[in-house]
Design a protein around this motif. Structure first.
Motif, short mmCIF file in Angstrom:
data_model
loop_
_atom_site.label_atom_id
_atom_site.label_comp_id
_atom_site.label_asym_id
_atom_site.label_seq_id
_atom_site.Cartn_x
_atom_site.Cartn_y
_atom_site.Cartn_z
N GLN A 78 6.11 -12.80 0.00
CA GLN A 78 7.05 -14.19 -0.54
C GLN A 78 7.93 -13.85 0.35
OE1 GLN A 78 8.47 -12.81 -4.62
NE2 GLN A 78 7.45 -13.52 -5.60
N LEU A 79 8.02 -13.26 1.30
CA LEU A 79 8.66 -12.47 2.20
C LEU A 79 8.38 -13.53 3.75
CD1 LEU A 79 11.37 -11.65 3.94
CD2 LEU A 79 10.80 -9.64 3.85
N LEU A 80 7.54 -13.12 3.25
CA LEU A 80 6.23 -13.70 4.77
C LEU A 80 6.34 -15.01 4.42
CD1 LEU A 80 3.82 -10.93 5.73
CD2 LEU A 80 5.68 -11.19 6.39
N SER A 81 5.77 -15.95 3.58
CA SER A 81 6.16 -17.10 3.19
C SER A 81 7.33 -17.47 3.30
CB SER A 81 5.73 -17.36 1.94
OG SER A 81 4.52 -17.06 1.52
N GLN A 82 8.69 -17.06 3.48
CA GLN A 82 9.49 -17.91 3.32
C GLN A 82 10.27 -18.15 4.91
OE1 GLN A 82 12.55 -15.06 1.34
NE2 GLN A 82 14.43 -16.06 2.66
N ILE A 83 9.26 -16.61 5.44
CA ILE A 83 9.46 -17.26 6.90
C ILE A 83 9.18 -17.75 7.96
CG2 ILE A 83 8.99 -15.23 9.19
CD1 ILE A 83 9.61 -12.93 8.05
N PHE A 84 7.76 -17.88 7.29
CA PHE A 84 6.54 -19.08 7.98
C PHE A 84 7.55 -20.41 7.87
CE2 PHE A 84 3.16 -15.74 7.88
CZ PHE A 84 3.58 -15.46 8.83
N ALA A 85 7.98 -20.92 6.35
CA ALA A 85 8.29 -21.73 5.73
C ALA A 85 9.70 -22.65 6.81
CB ALA A 85 8.81 -21.85 3.99
N GLN A 86 10.65 -21.00 7.42
CA GLN A 86 11.53 -21.97 8.22
C GLN A 86 12.17 -22.10 9.57
OE1 GLN A 86 14.84 -18.90 10.08
NE2 GLN A 86 15.06 -18.95 8.12
N HIS A 87 9.95 -22.25 9.95
CA HIS A 87 10.23 -22.93 11.00
C HIS A 87 9.02 -23.99 10.98
CE1 HIS A 87 12.67 -21.30 13.80
NE2 HIS A 87 12.78 -20.07 13.31
N GLY A 88 8.39 -24.29 9.41
CA GLY A 88 7.42 -25.02 9.43
C GLY A 88 6.16 -24.34 9.72
N ILE A 89 5.89 -23.12 9.98
CA ILE A 89 4.63 -22.88 10.26
C ILE A 89 3.14 -22.97 9.32
CG2 ILE A 89 3.43 -20.18 11.65
CD1 ILE A 89 6.49 -20.06 12.54
N PRO A 90 2.51 -23.81 10.01
CA PRO A 90 1.23 -23.80 8.77
C PRO A 90 0.57 -22.31 8.13
CG PRO A 90 0.56 -24.35 10.47
CD PRO A 90 1.86 -24.34 11.04
N VAL A 91 0.54 -22.81 6.93
CA VAL A 91 -0.28 -20.77 6.41
C VAL A 91 -1.53 -21.51 6.08
CG1 VAL A 91 -0.53 -19.06 4.17
CG2 VAL A 91 2.03 -19.94 5.47
N GLY A 92 -1.63 -20.78 6.13
CA GLY A 92 -3.87 -20.61 6.08
C GLY A 92 -4.20 -19.96 5.14
N GLY A 93 -3.41 -19.39 4.33
CA GLY A 93 -3.32 -17.77 3.45
C GLY A 93 -2.73 -16.47 3.35
N ILE A 94 -2.62 -16.10 2.48
CA ILE A 94 -1.35 -14.78 2.42
C ILE A 94 -1.55 -14.42 1.11
CG2 ILE A 94 0.44 -13.96 2.41
CD1 ILE A 94 1.95 -15.55 4.53
N GLY A 95 -2.36 -13.21 0.69
CA GLY A 95 -3.21 -12.97 -0.70
C GLY A 95 -1.98 -11.76 -1.18
N ALA A 96 -1.88 -11.69 -2.25
CA ALA A 96 -1.03 -10.90 -2.90
C ALA A 96 -0.67 -9.26 -2.53
CB ALA A 96 -1.62 -11.01 -4.17
N MET A 97 0.89 -9.41 -2.08
CA MET A 97 1.18 -8.23 -1.20
C MET A 97 2.04 -7.58 -2.30
SD MET A 97 1.29 -9.33 2.40
CE MET A 97 1.51 -7.95 2.94
N PRO A 98 2.35 -5.83 -2.06
CA PRO A 98 3.43 -4.83 -2.31
C PRO A 98 4.44 -5.53 -2.24
CG PRO A 98 1.30 -4.09 -1.49
CD PRO A 98 1.21 -4.90 -0.72
N PRO A 99 5.32 -4.92 -3.31
CA PRO A 99 6.67 -5.51 -2.73
C PRO A 99 6.92 -4.29 -1.67
CG PRO A 99 6.93 -4.11 -4.97
CD PRO A 99 5.35 -3.59 -4.68
N VAL A 100 8.87 -5.39 -1.16
CA VAL A 100 9.08 -4.30 -0.34
C VAL A 100 10.84 -4.38 -0.87
CG1 VAL A 100 7.99 -4.99 1.73
CG2 VAL A 100 9.72 -6.65 1.44
N GLU A 101 11.61 -3.90 -0.10
CA GLU A 101 12.80 -3.69 -1.01
C GLU A 101 14.16 -5.09 0.15
OE1 GLU A 101 14.65 -0.46 3.26
OE2 GLU A 101 13.98 -0.34 1.29
N LYS A 102 15.13 -5.59 -0.92
CA LYS A 102 15.79 -6.44 -0.02
C LYS A 102 16.13 -6.47 1.16
CE LYS A 102 20.08 -4.12 -2.11
NZ LYS A 102 21.23 -4.68 -3.11
N GLN A 103 16.25 -7.13 2.18
CA GLN A 103 16.57 -6.75 3.70
C GLN A 103 17.44 -8.58 4.41
OE1 GLN A 103 12.79 -6.27 5.76
NE2 GLN A 103 12.28 -5.73 3.15
#
Length: 330
Positions: free
Chosen positions: A118-143
């Protein structure tokens, strides 16, 4: 009929058709630790009608095309970022693929905690970088992420996941889209072996970066509190006490033993490096798996390509591959 090792370099200006660019040597390379793949081309200023003037500028598109299978197959498409010329007429061009945009865009993100994807998708979306695929990943802390490039921010998140779980995720660009996963997809597992396509092999074992003790401390700024020491007794006896200090936040207290165990598991390994040089194979790049057999270095098994450098000249293709063993410590 075209020879098997036949390659073309083409360049294209915005709004114009592509032109073939004669070249003396092309180096096509990348690594799992780099955001972009690179194409470096050596050519010359025009001499005659068979070798026309080089009219390439920064920002032009450059493409590497293989005819190995008989029909054209694009291996690389990117933008010219460096252009050098010499008094002898040599022209050196360097192009990066679309990973260039991961390096040259900074992010500012506030994340309240949750799955790393979810964090990675948020980072890529900020600059409109097209995503081909991101699988389910473990949680990370707030930052809060401020002023880091997209690439550095992504690497930091993936390192957080690795330290917490021991699972190594990677980020790569494919056909202009970004992917995150544990392994790059492939349809064929190629073989490299002595007596056939192998030209050279090297293998190295190192404890230069090893740690045998992980010490966990609290985040209090007024005094130092040691929460836990995790020791690999066998390796500490053999190599000595090599201490890594890590700090955890107050909300993570209670998990210090699990954190220390995972960190020590990552750091106490003997680092094994290997590389092979062989005749070139178009499909073998960083992130793919290959099978290697060489007697002297005892490289026998399946490896993941960590970094690759393909050298292409008219009628010839050679590659050097840095390898990472599939089984840790083997």
């Amino acid at each position: 009929m075209l020879p098997k090792h036949h390659y073309e370099v083409r360049f294209q200006k915005p709004g114009s058709k592509a032109f073939r660019l004669p070249f003396s040597e092309a180096t096509w390379s990348g690594s799992r630790q780099e955001a972009k793949r690179t194409l470096a081309v050596k050519t010359n200023n025009g001499r005659d009608r068979f070798w026309p003037d080089v009219n390439v500028e920064e920002g032009d598109l450059m493409e590497l095309i293989s005819y190995y299978s008989g029909s054209p197959h694009s291996l690389f498409t990117g933008m010219v970022v460096d252009l050098g010329k010499t008094a002898k007429g040599d022209v050196n061009l360097v192009a990066y693929d679309f990973g260039f945009y991961l390096l040259n865009n900074d992010v500012a993100v506030v994340f309240t905690g949750g799955a790393a994807d979810q964090l990675l998708s948020q980072i890529f979306a900020q600059h409109g970088i097209p995503v081909g695929g991101i699988g389910a990943m473990p949680p990370v802390e707030k930052q809060v992420i401020r002023g880091k490039s997209v690439w550095d921010a992504v690497v930091d998140v993936l390192n957080q996941v690795y330290r917490a779980t021991g699972i190594r995720y990677w980020c790569w660009i494919e056909q202009g889209k970004v992917y995150v996963g544990t392994q790059r997809g492939q349809s064929i597992q190629w073989k490299i072996q002595q007596g056939r396509n192998l030209l050279n092999a090297e293998r190295k074992r190192s404890i230069a970066d090893m740690r045998t003790v992980v010490r966990v401390i609290g985040s209090d700024t007024d005094y130092l509190s040691v929460l836990h020491d995790e020791v690999d007794a066998a390796k500490a006896n053999r190599y000595g006490h090599l201490v890594k200090v890590i700090q955890i936040q107050d909300e993570d207290r209670g998990n210090e033993i699990a954190v220390a165990k995972q960190e020590l598991q990552n750091l106490s390994r003997v680092k094994v490096q290997a590389s092979v040089t062989s005749l070139g194979i178009d499909d073998v790049i960083a992130g793919t798996k290959i099978q290697v057999y060489e007697e002297i270095t005892k490289l026998n098994g399946v490896f993941t390509v960590f970094g690759d450098s393909h050298t292409i000249r008219p009628g010839y293709h050679e590659m050097k591959l840095d390898l990472q063993m599939e089984v840790n410590g083997r």
